[in-house]
Design a protein around this motif. Structure first.
Motif, PDB file in Angstrom:
ATOM      1  N   THR A 239      57.690  60.678  64.436  1.00  0.00           N
ATOM      2  CA  THR A 239      57.762  59.219  64.365  1.00  0.00           C
ATOM      3  C   THR A 239      58.449  58.815  63.053  1.00  0.00           C
ATOM      4  OG1 THR A 239      55.606  59.087  63.317  1.00  0.00           O
ATOM      5  CG2 THR A 239      55.657  58.910  65.719  1.00  0.00           C
TER       6      THR A 239
ATOM      7  N   HIS B 198      57.655  55.964  61.312  1.00  0.00           N
ATOM      8  CA  HIS B 198      56.773  55.205  60.426  1.00  0.00           C
ATOM      9  C   HIS B 198      55.404  55.870  60.337  1.00  0.00           C
ATOM     10  CE1 HIS B 198      59.587  51.896  60.062  1.00  0.00           C
ATOM     11  NE2 HIS B 198      59.873  52.144  61.309  1.00  0.00           N
ATOM     12  N   GLY B 199      54.594  55.337  59.440  1.00  0.00           N
ATOM     13  CA  GLY B 199      53.245  55.887  59.274  1.00  0.00           C
ATOM     14  C   GLY B 199      53.144  56.592  57.939  1.00  0.00           C
ATOM     15  N   THR B 200      52.032  56.347  57.248  1.00  0.00           N
ATOM     16  CA  THR B 200      51.878  56.935  55.922  1.00  0.00           C
ATOM     17  C   THR B 200      50.638  57.818  55.817  1.00  0.00           C
ATOM     18  OG1 THR B 200      50.617  55.005  55.259  1.00  0.00           O
ATOM     19  CG2 THR B 200      52.968  54.976  54.754  1.00  0.00           C
ATOM     20  N   GLU B 201      49.753  57.712  56.800  1.00  0.00           N
ATOM     21  CA  GLU B 201      48.467  58.382  56.677  1.00  0.00           C
ATOM     22  C   GLU B 201      48.450  59.751  57.342  1.00  0.00           C
ATOM     23  OE1 GLU B 201      45.668  57.325  55.082  1.00  0.00           O
ATOM     24  OE2 GLU B 201      46.872  55.669  54.313  1.00  0.00           O
ATOM     25  N   ASN B 202      48.958  59.791  58.584  1.00  0.00           N
ATOM     26  CA  ASN B 202      48.860  61.011  59.397  1.00  0.00           C
ATOM     27  C   ASN B 202      50.240  61.488  59.810  1.00  0.00           C
ATOM     28  OD1 ASN B 202      45.953  60.826  59.497  1.00  0.00           O
ATOM     29  ND2 ASN B 202      46.293  59.039  60.798  1.00  0.00           N
TER      30      ASN B 202
ATOM     31  N   ASN C   7      52.498  62.070  62.928  1.00  0.00           N
ATOM     32  CA  ASN C   7      52.539  61.660  64.336  1.00  0.00           C
ATOM     33  C   ASN C   7      53.821  62.141  65.002  1.00  0.00           C
ATOM     34  OD1 ASN C   7      50.201  59.720  64.891  1.00  0.00           O
ATOM     35  ND2 ASN C   7      51.004  58.984  62.948  1.00  0.00           N
TER      36      ASN C   7
ATOM     37  N   ILE D 204      51.286  60.878  72.310  1.00  0.00           N
ATOM     38  CA  ILE D 204      51.362  60.889  70.843  1.00  0.00           C
ATOM     39  C   ILE D 204      50.471  62.025  70.358  1.00  0.00           C
ATOM     40  CG2 ILE D 204      50.761  59.662  68.719  1.00  0.00           C
ATOM     41  CD1 ILE D 204      52.984  58.196  69.985  1.00  0.00           C
TER      42      ILE D 204
ATOM     43  N   PRO E  96      45.060  53.418  73.282  1.00  0.00           N
ATOM     44  CA  PRO E  96      45.825  54.521  73.874  1.00  0.00           C
ATOM     45  C   PRO E  96      45.041  55.805  74.150  1.00  0.00           C
ATOM     46  CG  PRO E  96      46.260  54.391  71.556  1.00  0.00           C
ATOM     47  CD  PRO E  96      45.308  53.283  71.856  1.00  0.00           C
TER      48      PRO E  96
ATOM     49  N   LEU F 153      47.748  58.574  74.420  1.00  0.00           N
ATOM     50  CA  LEU F 153      48.855  58.033  75.214  1.00  0.00           C
ATOM     51  C   LEU F 153      49.855  57.293  74.336  1.00  0.00           C
ATOM     52  CD1 LEU F 153      47.485  56.287  78.405  1.00  0.00           C
ATOM     53  CD2 LEU F 153      48.911  58.327  78.252  1.00  0.00           C
TER      54      LEU F 153
ATOM     55  N   LEU G  69      51.914  54.217  74.021  1.00  0.00           N
ATOM     56  CA  LEU G  69      51.901  52.909  74.689  1.00  0.00           C
ATOM     57  C   LEU G  69      53.313  52.537  75.129  1.00  0.00           C
ATOM     58  CD1 LEU G  69      49.506  51.147  72.191  1.00  0.00           C
ATOM     59  CD2 LEU G  69      48.987  51.713  74.561  1.00  0.00           C
TER      60      LEU G  69
ATOM     61  N   ASN H 161      51.094  47.950  64.539  1.00  0.00           N
ATOM     62  CA  ASN H 161      50.039  48.638  65.289  1.00  0.00           C
ATOM     63  C   ASN H 161      49.739  47.979  66.640  1.00  0.00           C
ATOM     64  OD1 ASN H 161      49.669  50.719  63.469  1.00  0.00           O
ATOM     65  ND2 ASN H 161      48.164  49.609  62.250  1.00  0.00           N
TER      66      ASN H 161
ATOM     67  N   PHE I 132      47.052  50.207  68.620  1.00  0.00           N
ATOM     68  CA  PHE I 132      46.793  51.600  68.237  1.00  0.00           C
ATOM     69  C   PHE I 132      46.446  51.695  66.754  1.00  0.00           C
ATOM     70  CE2 PHE I 132      51.017  52.381  66.404  1.00  0.00           C
ATOM     71  CZ  PHE I 132      51.814  51.488  67.092  1.00  0.00           C
ATOM     72  N   ASP I 133      46.392  52.946  66.276  1.00  0.00           N
ATOM     73  CA  ASP I 133      45.994  53.238  64.895  1.00  0.00           C
ATOM     74  C   ASP I 133      44.599  52.671  64.577  1.00  0.00           C
ATOM     75  OD1 ASP I 133      46.094  54.292  62.429  1.00  0.00           O
ATOM     76  OD2 ASP I 133      47.725  53.056  61.649  1.00  0.00           O
TER      77      ASP I 133
ATOM     78  N   TYR J   4      54.764  52.081  52.143  1.00  0.00           N
ATOM     79  CA  TYR J   4      54.937  50.658  52.419  1.00  0.00           C
ATOM     80  C   TYR J   4      55.168  49.897  51.121  1.00  0.00           C
ATOM     81  CZ  TYR J   4      53.101  51.708  57.053  1.00  0.00           C
ATOM     82  OH  TYR J   4      52.921  52.226  58.290  1.00  0.00           O
TER      83      TYR J   4
HETATM   84  N1  LIG Z   1      49.695  55.131  70.850  1.00  0.00           N
HETATM   85  C1  LIG Z   1      50.913  54.913  70.382  1.00  0.00           C
HETATM   86  N2  LIG Z   1      51.858  54.398  71.196  1.00  0.00           N
HETATM   87  C2  LIG Z   1      53.112  54.206  70.756  1.00  0.00           C
HETATM   88  N3  LIG Z   1      53.539  54.534  69.518  1.00  0.00           N
HETATM   89  C3  LIG Z   1      52.633  55.049  68.663  1.00  0.00           C
HETATM   90  C4  LIG Z   1      51.269  55.264  69.039  1.00  0.00           C
HETATM   91  N4  LIG Z   1      50.613  55.805  67.999  1.00  0.00           N
HETATM   92  C5  LIG Z   1      51.516  55.930  67.006  1.00  0.00           C
HETATM   93  N5  LIG Z   1      52.733  55.487  67.399  1.00  0.00           N
HETATM   94  C6  LIG Z   1      53.979  55.500  66.616  1.00  0.00           C
HETATM   95  O1  LIG Z   1      53.784  56.294  65.471  1.00  0.00           O
HETATM   96  C7  LIG Z   1      53.998  55.536  64.279  1.00  0.00           C
HETATM   97  C8  LIG Z   1      52.956  55.939  63.255  1.00  0.00           C
HETATM   98  O2  LIG Z   1      51.668  55.732  63.800  1.00  0.00           O
HETATM   99  P1  LIG Z   1      50.456  55.162  62.956  1.00  0.00           P
HETATM  100  O3  LIG Z   1      50.770  53.784  62.498  1.00  0.00           O
HETATM  101  O4  LIG Z   1      49.222  55.374  63.755  1.00  0.00           O
HETATM  102  O5  LIG Z   1      50.516  56.177  61.743  1.00  0.00           O
HETATM  103  P2  LIG Z   1      49.662  56.285  60.451  1.00  0.00           P
HETATM  104  O6  LIG Z   1      50.191  57.425  59.665  1.00  0.00           O
HETATM  105  O7  LIG Z   1      48.205  56.304  60.794  1.00  0.00           O
HETATM  106  O8  LIG Z   1      50.158  54.939  59.812  1.00  0.00           O
HETATM  107  P3  LIG Z   1      49.634  53.790  58.871  1.00  0.00           P
HETATM  108  O9  LIG Z   1      50.238  54.115  57.587  1.00  0.00           O
HETATM  109  O10 LIG Z   1      50.246  52.571  59.521  1.00  0.00           O
HETATM  110  O11 LIG Z   1      48.137  53.774  58.887  1.00  0.00           O
HETATM  111  C9  LIG Z   1      53.907  54.089  64.704  1.00  0.00           C
HETATM  112  O12 LIG Z   1      54.707  53.263  63.900  1.00  0.00           O
HETATM  113  C10 LIG Z   1      54.418  54.140  66.131  1.00  0.00           C
HETATM  114  O13 LIG Z   1      55.833  54.129  66.150  1.00  0.00           O
END
Ligand SMILES: Nc1ncnc2c1ncn2[C@@H]1O[C@H](COP(=O)(O)OP(=O)(O)OP(=O)(O)O)[C@@H](O)[C@H]1O
Ligand SMILES: N[C@@H](CCO)C(=O)O
Length: 339
Positions: free
Chosen positions: A42, A44-48, A50, A61, A91, A114, A116, A210, A228-229, A314
């Motif tokens: 993916t 985006h996302g900073t925590e996990n 994906n 996912i 999801p 799933l 989304l 999210n 999600f998230d 971010y």
């Molecule tokens: N169930 C889902 N359906 C569609 N896309 C998803 C889903 N879960 C995650 N993603 C995609 O993965 C990216 C990262 O997911 P997520 O925001 O859960 O990551 P995170 O590392 O937990 O981020 P954050 O820093 O926002 O907490 C999202 O921006 C989105 O594009």
């Protein structure tokens, strides 16, 4: 050295832990997810970590949890399951809670959920605001009925810890602002009125990135396909979730709350879950406290990640001044909260 948002340019990597294809194939066979077709990281996302995983059967996912322990995961998955079987789209993959695919990789828990349909909305319009307000209210409404429990993520000790850790990154002349805003935050948690606010399990992170929307082919509009998230969800005052949503969905690029967007979101929220008077009175301070809370975690995230590698973070700037905005006057709150 104080942080600067402009130094975030070129910071782009969102995956910390990769999973080999043969391992994924093994999981897919075990959980009957179908033969693998495609795997991408993916953006985006900073925590996990994906990944989008496409199999012949489904779009999935794969989330490798970097900061969530094995003991914490069951709550999040059960909560998502609880929401989805009660009509709030989350999801979760299986309609049987015992069959949700949870595996382990390099000592980290991994969940397969799933993907989304559709995409997130950076610039939300009318239908997005209305549907998000309604979804948040439905989530709060139904969460009142769950017996699932997860302790509050952003507690007083979280604030104290972060404030003492990050104070040194704030330019010297601005530290009084930092101290002032952190004292408001602590006062908010300690004030008598806080305890009497409605609480329950909350999403805790319902940002624009999210919530997914799908295009309806037969109409010129989009429909919310799911949230999600949920990995910041836990026991919290529901007003906190409302303030997080307003700060992130209804703020213009100049950092001011947009009255039109705020009315839309609040109206649809309140048609399902009207705010009580004591909640309306606390909305102003909650908006302030939540803008500070995300500013704090983003500044912290920036520093933590800068030390480890070049990764996606971010921009904290958008939350920097939010607490002192002129639109956050009492009259504004009564106007946007009117049903
Ligand atoms: N169930 C889902 N359906 C569609 N896309 C998803 C889903 N879960 C995650 N993603 C995609 O993965 C990216 C990262 O997911 P997520 O925001 O859960 O990551 P995170 O590392 O937990 O981020 P954050 O820093 O926002 O907490 C999202 O921006 C989105 O594009
Ligand atoms: N949604 C948060 C990241 C997770 O807490 C933010 O945008 O700062």
């Amino acid at each position: 050295m104080p942080w600067k948002a402009s130094s975030l340019v070129n910071v782009y990597m969102t995956v910390f832990t990769r999973v080999p294809i043969d391992v994924l194939t093994g999981w897919s066979n075990k959980h009957m997810l179908g033969a693998l077709e495609n795997l991408t990281e993916t953006k985006h996302g900073t925590e996990n970590s994906n990944f989008f995983l496409t199999t012949v059967l489904r779009n999935l996912i794969v989330t490798v949890f970097e900061n969530v322990g094995n003991h914490e995961l069951p709550f999040y998955l059960c909560y998502m399951y609880f929401l989805s079987v009660n009509g709030v789209p989350a999801p979760i993959l299986n309609s049987n809670v015992e069959a949700i695919p949870v595996v382990q990789w390099v000592d980290k828990p991994v969940a397969i959920t799933l993907k989304l349909i559709g995409s997130t909305q950076e610039v939300p319009g009318n239908p997005h605001l209305l549907e998000t307000g309604r979804a948040l209210a439905a989530l709060h409404h139904i969460s009142k009925k769950t017996t699932l429990f997860n302790a509050r993520v952003y507690s007083i000790s979280w604030v104290k810890d972060k404030v003492s850790n990050y104070a040194y990154v704030v330019p010297f002349g601005k530290r009084y602002v930092f101290e002032y805003r952190s004292s408001i935050q602590l006062f908010f948690f300690l004030a008598g009125g806080y305890k009497r606010l409605d609480d329950g399990v909350c999403h805790g992170d319902l940002f624009k990135d999210n919530v997914a929307f799908e295009q309806l082919f037969h109409m010129h509009r989009q429909r919310l396909s799911g949230c999600f998230d949920f990995y910041f969800s836990g026991q919290e005052k529901m007003l906190v979730d409302v303030a997080i949503a307003l700060n992130t969905w209804c703020t213009s690029s100049n950092g001011l709350l947009n009255a039109y967007a705020t009315v839309k979101l609040m109206h649809s929220y309140q048609t399902i879950k009207p705010l009580k008077n004591r909640e309306k009175k606390k909305l102003l301070v909650t908006l302030e406290v939540m803008s500070f809370r995300f500013w704090l975690s983003r500044v912290g995230g920036f520093y933590k990640k800068r030390i480890t590698a070049t990764i996606y973070t971010y921009d904290p700037d958008c939350f920097k001044h939010m607490g002192s905005l002129y639109s956050r006057k009492e009259w504004f709150i009564s106007y946007v909260c009117a049903l």
